[in-house]
Write an enzyme that holds these catalytic residues in place. Structure first.
Site, PDB file in Angstrom:
ATOM      1  CD  GLU A  36      -5.627  14.622   7.505  1.00 34.65           C
ATOM      2  OE1 GLU A  36      -6.092  15.104   8.554  1.00 34.65           O
ATOM      3  OE2 GLU A  36      -4.574  15.008   6.990  1.00 34.65           O
ATOM      4  CG  ASP A 149      -0.376  10.998   4.763  1.00 34.45           C
ATOM      5  OD1 ASP A 149       0.806  10.658   4.928  1.00 34.45           O
ATOM      6  OD2 ASP A 149      -0.893  11.966   5.357  1.00 34.45           O
ATOM      7  CG  ASN A 151       1.442  10.537   8.305  1.00 37.01           C
ATOM      8  OD1 ASN A 151       1.857  11.680   8.118  1.00 37.01           O
ATOM      9  ND2 ASN A 151       0.157  10.258   8.451  1.00 37.01           N
ATOM     10  CG  HIS A 246      -0.506  15.925   2.188  1.00 36.22           C
ATOM     11  ND1 HIS A 246       0.248  14.790   2.421  1.00 36.22           N
ATOM     12  CD2 HIS A 246      -0.953  16.324   3.406  1.00 36.22           C
ATOM     13  CE1 HIS A 246       0.244  14.513   3.709  1.00 36.22           C
ATOM     14  NE2 HIS A 246      -0.474  15.425   4.336  1.00 36.22           N
TER      15      HIS A 246
END
Length: 258
Positions: A36, A149, A151, A246
């Site tokens: 991200e 990540d 998720n 995070h």
């Protein structure tokens, strides 16, 4: 020792303003996997801060301000693969791989399904396609370190309020089973190989003082092929500062260069 850090920045420029690169300069990492970035490399290229190690690579989403992954590497890779070769993944900048003679390191940003059914379906379609692709590489004897990540919180130990999330994306039975099957096959959860402590989370909602109360989820991973399991030395989550929603996941390995 060989130190790898993975971190969802929730915007690399935002994380920079919060001190991420100052902290990173103190870590002496061999590899850093970012998810991200929410930036195009053209927006970063004139600032050396965004190129912190000797070899730095970005793979951007086509959509500005969305997704994107990066790799910062101390050691020169033989090859860098921008994208996995699947158009639906590569247009969103979700996959970047560095290939070394002895191992490969992947920075992956897997979909979140929290925004609705359509995104959840895309997430599960990727999971269905990605699992056999991963297993084929493991069966070929490759040594892979998949960072990112994911998720998904795997077990009840991996999120504080598991009872309230049984029907929510990130803790759905089929998502958890996907990880269970992966870890029963050619891969291992590097963190849990050496750290079985409770309340070890890598993401917290920005609502309701979740971070202050450590009401979190462990959804960021370093997933290693089984032939690297014995090389995992230590694992920790850095929570001393808040660079994004995070936290950086830090894992050290033995003898990866050999």
């Amino acid at each position: 020792m060989y130190k790898i850090i993975t971190f969802n920045a929730s915007g690399i420029r935002s994380a920079a303003r919060k001190g991420f690169f100052r902290w990173l300069a103190e870590q002496d990492a061999d590899a850093v996997c970012i998810q991200e970035t929410k930036a195009q490399e053209d927006q970063l290229k004139d600032d050396p801060m965004y190129y912190p190690l000797a070899h730095n690579y970005y793979h951007d989403a086509e959509k500005k301000g969305y997704s994107g992954v990066a790799l910062y590497l101390k050691h020169p890779p033989q090859q860098v693969q921008h994208g996995i070769g699947w158009a639906e993944i590569d247009c969103e900048g979700r996959y970047l791989e560095a290939v070394y003679p002895t191992h490969s390191i992947i920075s992956l940003y897997m979909h979140s399904g929290t925004s609705g059914d359509e995104r959840q379906q895309k997430k599960e379609a990727f999971m269905a396609k990605f699992a056999p692709w991963l297993q084929a590489r493991a069966q070929a004897g490759e040594r892979l370190i998949l960072c990112g990540d994911i998720n998904i919180a795997h077990t009840e130990k991996d999120l504080k309020n598991w009872k309230g999330n049984l029907k929510n994306s990130g803790f759905l039975p089929q998502e958890r089973q996907w990880l269970t099957d992966l870890f029963a096959g050619g891969y291992r959860d590097a963190f849990r190989l050496v750290n079985n402590e409770e309340h070890q989370y890598t993401w917290w909602s920005q609502r309701g003082n979740a971070r202050a109360n450590n009401v979190g989820w462990r959804i960021d991973y370093q997933i290693v092929s089984a032939n690297l399991a014995a090389q995992v030395e230590s694992a920790s989550v850095y929570t001393g500062e808040n660079f994004s929603d995070h936290a950086p996941l830090i894992i050290t390995y033995r003898d990866l260069q050999g």
